[in-house]
Design a protein around this motif. Structure first.
Motif, PDB file in Angstrom:
ATOM      1  N   ALA A   1      11.483  10.121 -15.647  1.00 60.70           N
ATOM      2  CA  ALA A   1      10.326  10.303 -15.349  1.00 60.70           C
ATOM      3  C   ALA A   1       9.960  10.709 -14.177  1.00 60.70           C
ATOM      4  CB  ALA A   1      10.078  10.058 -17.058  1.00 60.70           C
ATOM      5  N   TRP A   2       9.363  10.266 -13.698  1.00 65.53           N
ATOM      6  CA  TRP A   2       9.469   9.668 -12.218  1.00 65.53           C
ATOM      7  C   TRP A   2       8.491  10.835 -11.375  1.00 65.53           C
ATOM      8  CZ3 TRP A   2       8.034   5.052 -10.784  1.00 65.53           C
ATOM      9  CH2 TRP A   2       9.008   3.054 -11.239  1.00 65.53           C
ATOM     10  N   CYS A   3       7.202  10.936 -11.711  1.00 70.37           N
ATOM     11  CA  CYS A   3       6.650  12.388 -10.888  1.00 70.37           C
ATOM     12  C   CYS A   3       5.697  12.254  -9.529  1.00 70.37           C
ATOM     13  CB  CYS A   3       5.998  12.949 -12.226  1.00 70.37           C
ATOM     14  SG  CYS A   3       4.657  12.076 -13.178  1.00 70.37           S
ATOM     15  N   PHE A   4       6.497  10.953  -8.787  1.00 69.16           N
ATOM     16  CA  PHE A   4       4.670  11.399  -8.165  1.00 69.16           C
ATOM     17  C   PHE A   4       5.496   9.936  -6.870  1.00 69.16           C
ATOM     18  CE2 PHE A   4       1.211   9.696  -6.272  1.00 69.16           C
ATOM     19  CZ  PHE A   4      -0.077  10.882  -5.905  1.00 69.16           C
ATOM     20  N   VAL A   5       5.374  10.128  -5.981  1.00 65.44           N
ATOM     21  CA  VAL A   5       5.586   8.703  -5.018  1.00 65.44           C
ATOM     22  C   VAL A   5       4.439   8.634  -3.474  1.00 65.44           C
ATOM     23  CG1 VAL A   5       7.639   7.640  -4.289  1.00 65.44           C
ATOM     24  CG2 VAL A   5       7.874   8.266  -6.300  1.00 65.44           C
ATOM     25  N   ASP A   6       4.162   7.965  -3.586  1.00 68.10           N
ATOM     26  CA  ASP A   6       3.118   7.984  -2.664  1.00 68.10           C
ATOM     27  C   ASP A   6       2.896   6.284  -1.959  1.00 68.10           C
ATOM     28  OD1 ASP A   6       1.906  10.422  -2.878  1.00 68.10           O
ATOM     29  OD2 ASP A   6      -0.089   9.207  -2.636  1.00 68.10           O
ATOM     30  N   HIS A   7       3.878   6.340  -0.745  1.00 74.55           N
ATOM     31  CA  HIS A   7       3.827   5.155  -0.066  1.00 74.55           C
ATOM     32  C   HIS A   7       2.845   4.925   1.310  1.00 74.55           C
ATOM     33  CE1 HIS A   7       6.783   3.647   3.425  1.00 74.55           C
ATOM     34  NE2 HIS A   7       5.561   2.452   2.537  1.00 74.55           N
ATOM     35  N   PHE A   8       2.479   3.989   1.376  1.00 77.02           N
ATOM     36  CA  PHE A   8       1.562   3.928   2.197  1.00 77.02           C
ATOM     37  C   PHE A   8       1.827   2.671   3.407  1.00 77.02           C
ATOM     38  CE2 PHE A   8      -0.196   0.364  -0.694  1.00 77.02           C
ATOM     39  CZ  PHE A   8      -0.492   0.404  -1.825  1.00 77.02           C
ATOM     40  N   GLY A   9       1.183   2.460   4.204  1.00 71.12           N
ATOM     41  CA  GLY A   9       1.069   1.544   5.463  1.00 71.12           C
ATOM     42  C   GLY A   9       2.561   1.474   5.950  1.00 71.12           C
ATOM     43  N   PRO A  10       2.949  -0.010   6.710  1.00 74.73           N
ATOM     44  CA  PRO A  10       2.335  -0.774   6.887  1.00 74.73           C
ATOM     45  C   PRO A  10       0.338  -0.339   7.563  1.00 74.73           C
ATOM     46  CG  PRO A  10       3.791  -1.356   7.772  1.00 74.73           C
ATOM     47  CD  PRO A  10       4.226   0.079   6.922  1.00 74.73           C
TER      48      PRO A  10
ATOM     49  N   HIS B   1       1.677   6.904 -16.489  1.00 79.63           N
ATOM     50  CA  HIS B   1       1.795   5.861 -16.523  1.00 79.63           C
ATOM     51  C   HIS B   1       1.689   5.410 -14.861  1.00 79.63           C
ATOM     52  CE1 HIS B   1       4.115   4.640 -20.212  1.00 79.63           C
ATOM     53  NE2 HIS B   1       4.505   5.770 -20.122  1.00 79.63           N
ATOM     54  N   THR B   2       0.791   4.560 -14.181  1.00 77.56           N
ATOM     55  CA  THR B   2       0.958   4.584 -13.284  1.00 77.56           C
ATOM     56  C   THR B   2       1.181   3.243 -12.524  1.00 77.56           C
ATOM     57  OG1 THR B   2      -1.456   2.959 -12.743  1.00 77.56           O
ATOM     58  CG2 THR B   2      -1.496   5.394 -11.922  1.00 77.56           C
ATOM     59  N   VAL B   3       2.339   3.119 -11.451  1.00 72.33           N
ATOM     60  CA  VAL B   3       3.007   1.856 -11.313  1.00 72.33           C
ATOM     61  C   VAL B   3       2.554   1.462 -10.151  1.00 72.33           C
ATOM     62  CG1 VAL B   3       4.963   1.069 -10.631  1.00 72.33           C
ATOM     63  CG2 VAL B   3       4.693   2.091 -12.512  1.00 72.33           C
ATOM     64  N   THR B   4       1.401   0.772  -9.467  1.00 72.49           N
ATOM     65  CA  THR B   4       1.300   0.267  -8.173  1.00 72.49           C
ATOM     66  C   THR B   4       2.266  -0.767  -8.273  1.00 72.49           C
ATOM     67  OG1 THR B   4      -0.717   0.641  -8.756  1.00 72.49           O
ATOM     68  CG2 THR B   4      -0.558  -0.549  -7.003  1.00 72.49           C
ATOM     69  N   TRP B   5       3.060  -1.309  -6.565  1.00 72.98           N
ATOM     70  CA  TRP B   5       3.943  -2.197  -6.171  1.00 72.98           C
ATOM     71  C   TRP B   5       3.491  -2.228  -4.704  1.00 72.98           C
ATOM     72  CZ3 TRP B   5       7.236  -5.578  -7.571  1.00 72.98           C
ATOM     73  CH2 TRP B   5       8.087  -5.947  -6.294  1.00 72.98           C
ATOM     74  N   LEU B   6       2.864  -4.081  -3.845  1.00 79.25           N
ATOM     75  CA  LEU B   6       2.776  -4.171  -3.003  1.00 79.25           C
ATOM     76  C   LEU B   6       3.722  -4.722  -1.996  1.00 79.25           C
ATOM     77  CD1 LEU B   6      -1.157  -4.600  -3.240  1.00 79.25           C
ATOM     78  CD2 LEU B   6      -0.275  -3.131  -2.767  1.00 79.25           C
ATOM     79  N   LEU B   7       4.452  -4.735  -0.518  1.00 82.27           N
ATOM     80  CA  LEU B   7       5.098  -5.534   0.054  1.00 82.27           C
ATOM     81  C   LEU B   7       4.000  -6.232   0.528  1.00 82.27           C
ATOM     82  CD1 LEU B   7       7.326  -2.789   1.431  1.00 82.27           C
ATOM     83  CD2 LEU B   7       8.295  -4.451  -0.662  1.00 82.27           C
TER      84      LEU B   7
ATOM     85  N   HIS C   1       0.125  -2.367   2.117  1.00 79.94           N
ATOM     86  CA  HIS C   1       1.604  -2.320   2.433  1.00 79.94           C
ATOM     87  C   HIS C   1       2.315  -1.757   1.243  1.00 79.94           C
ATOM     88  CE1 HIS C   1       6.396  -1.055   4.010  1.00 79.94           C
ATOM     89  NE2 HIS C   1       5.800  -0.313   3.957  1.00 79.94           N
ATOM     90  N   GLY C   2       2.380  -0.780   0.723  1.00 78.71           N
ATOM     91  CA  GLY C   2       3.236  -0.013  -0.680  1.00 78.71           C
ATOM     92  C   GLY C   2       3.750   1.086  -1.246  1.00 78.71           C
ATOM     93  N   ALA C   3       3.457   0.984  -2.318  1.00 80.26           N
ATOM     94  CA  ALA C   3       3.758   2.170  -3.146  1.00 80.26           C
ATOM     95  C   ALA C   3       2.505   2.254  -4.426  1.00 80.26           C
ATOM     96  CB  ALA C   3       4.907   2.608  -3.665  1.00 80.26           C
ATOM     97  N   GLN C   4       2.421   3.627  -4.831  1.00 81.52           N
ATOM     98  CA  GLN C   4       1.579   3.979  -6.196  1.00 81.52           C
ATOM     99  C   GLN C   4       2.996   4.695  -6.033  1.00 81.52           C
ATOM    100  OE1 GLN C   4      -1.627   5.252  -7.681  1.00 81.52           O
ATOM    101  NE2 GLN C   4      -2.158   3.117  -8.515  1.00 81.52           N
ATOM    102  N   LEU C   5       3.144   4.914  -8.022  1.00 77.07           N
ATOM    103  CA  LEU C   5       4.206   5.784  -8.055  1.00 77.07           C
ATOM    104  C   LEU C   5       3.906   6.590 -10.342  1.00 77.07           C
ATOM    105  CD1 LEU C   5       6.860   2.974  -8.320  1.00 77.07           C
ATOM    106  CD2 LEU C   5       6.839   5.094  -7.036  1.00 77.07           C
TER     107      LEU C   5
END
Ligand code: MN
Length: 295
Positions: free
Chosen positions: A39-48, A68-74, A118-122
């Motif tokens: 069901a993942w339909c969108f993957v954005d990777h930003f940074g670093p 659902h939005t999923v935000t994950w930061l490094l 640096h992270g991703a929003q999915l």
């Protein structure tokens, strides 16, 4: 699939580059030939981004439906505010999960001064059973961690196959999301997979051999259902995301920030946002609201 995976079992796509709210992002999903992974339909990777604070995330209030939005930061720190009244800083290692259902609005803004970002929003598509339901918001500061040879995996959504470690976060479909950190020892890491799931690997940092195929940031490797284990190896420390799930069998219509099924639903959601009829609520943010583009 019998026997170990080989590089030809993977299908690798390159990201396209998109400017978004002050950041340059690598958009890895959707692709013309691949709309979803589970069901993942969108993957954005930003940074670093550089630590001088030059680039930041400044995304004013905007609406969502059906996801659902999923935000994950490094690295870095972002303030999430939404129309449910949530106001939640997101820090590295924490899971920010917003459920749009029939409608929510949110804003995302870098917290300064706080170094690089640096992270991703999915996005995860909601199934028809829940996609018109109530909006919701969750934030999880503590997540289960699975030890692996040569690294470890933090479980964001679902569970890593064959382990007891399940994320406390809500899921509406059978899905997995894990952030895998490899220690760079060069050891072979065997990441257990659920055979009924398709999977994607997205490298966030470093160079990772995925089933023997070198993968770097800006690439997504897709793996069809059938595998029960994925071999990983990195000669230097590396981070990647494992995303997977049962193939999503509903045809999605994605437009702007909306995930729907019919064009009429998109038009109605756009009208509600532009007309301010209250469907999406109000967001407390110093940033200007984002206008919907023309249909
Ligand atoms: Mn958003």
């Amino acid at each position: 699939m019998s026997g170990p995976l080989t590089p030809t079992d993977l299908s690798v796509d390159d990201a396209r580059t998109v400017e978004l709210g002050g950041l340059t992002v690598r958009r890895l999903l959707p692709k013309r030939h691949r709309r979803t992974v589970g069901a993942w339909c969108f993957v954005d990777h930003f940074g670093p981004t550089p630590p001088d604070g030059g680039a930041a995330m400044e995304i004013g209030p905007h609406p969502h439906i059906g996801l659902h939005t999923v935000t994950w930061l490094l690295d870095g720190e972002v303030l999430h505010t939404d129309s449910l009244g949530s106001e939640q800083p997101i820090r590295p290692g924490q899971l920010n999960l917003m459920t749009a259902g029939h409608g929510i609005a949110h804003a995302e803004q870098s917290i300064r001064p706080r170094g690089g970002l640096h992270g991703a929003q999915l996005w995860v598509a909601q199934p028809s059973a829940t996609r018109t339901g109530a909006p919701a918001f969750e934030h999880h500061e503590a997540l289960p961690v699975v030890d692996l040879d040569g690294g470890h995996a933090t479980v964001l959504l679902g569970a890593v196959a064959g382990t007891e470690a399940a994320s406390p976060a809500r899921t509406d479909t059978p899905i997995v999301g894990a952030a895998v950190q490899l220690d760079g020892s060069g050891a072979a890491t065997a990441l257990p997979l659920t055979p009924s799931f398709e999977h994607a690997v997205v490298v966030l940092d470093g160079l990772v051999e995925v089933a023997g195929r070198p993968l770097v940031a800006g690439q997504l490797a897709h793996l069809a259902p059938g595998a029960d284990e994925l071999g990983l190896r990195a000669g230097r420390a590396a981070h990647l995301l494992l995303l997977g799930g049962e193939p999503f069998d509903e045809e999605l219509l994605m437009w702007w920030n909306f995930v729907a099924r019919e064009r009429g639903e998109i038009a109605a959601a756009r009208d509600s946002w532009q007309g301010g009829d209250g469907r999406f609520g109000a967001v407390a943010s110093p940033l200007a609201s984002v206008e919907a583009p023309p249909l």
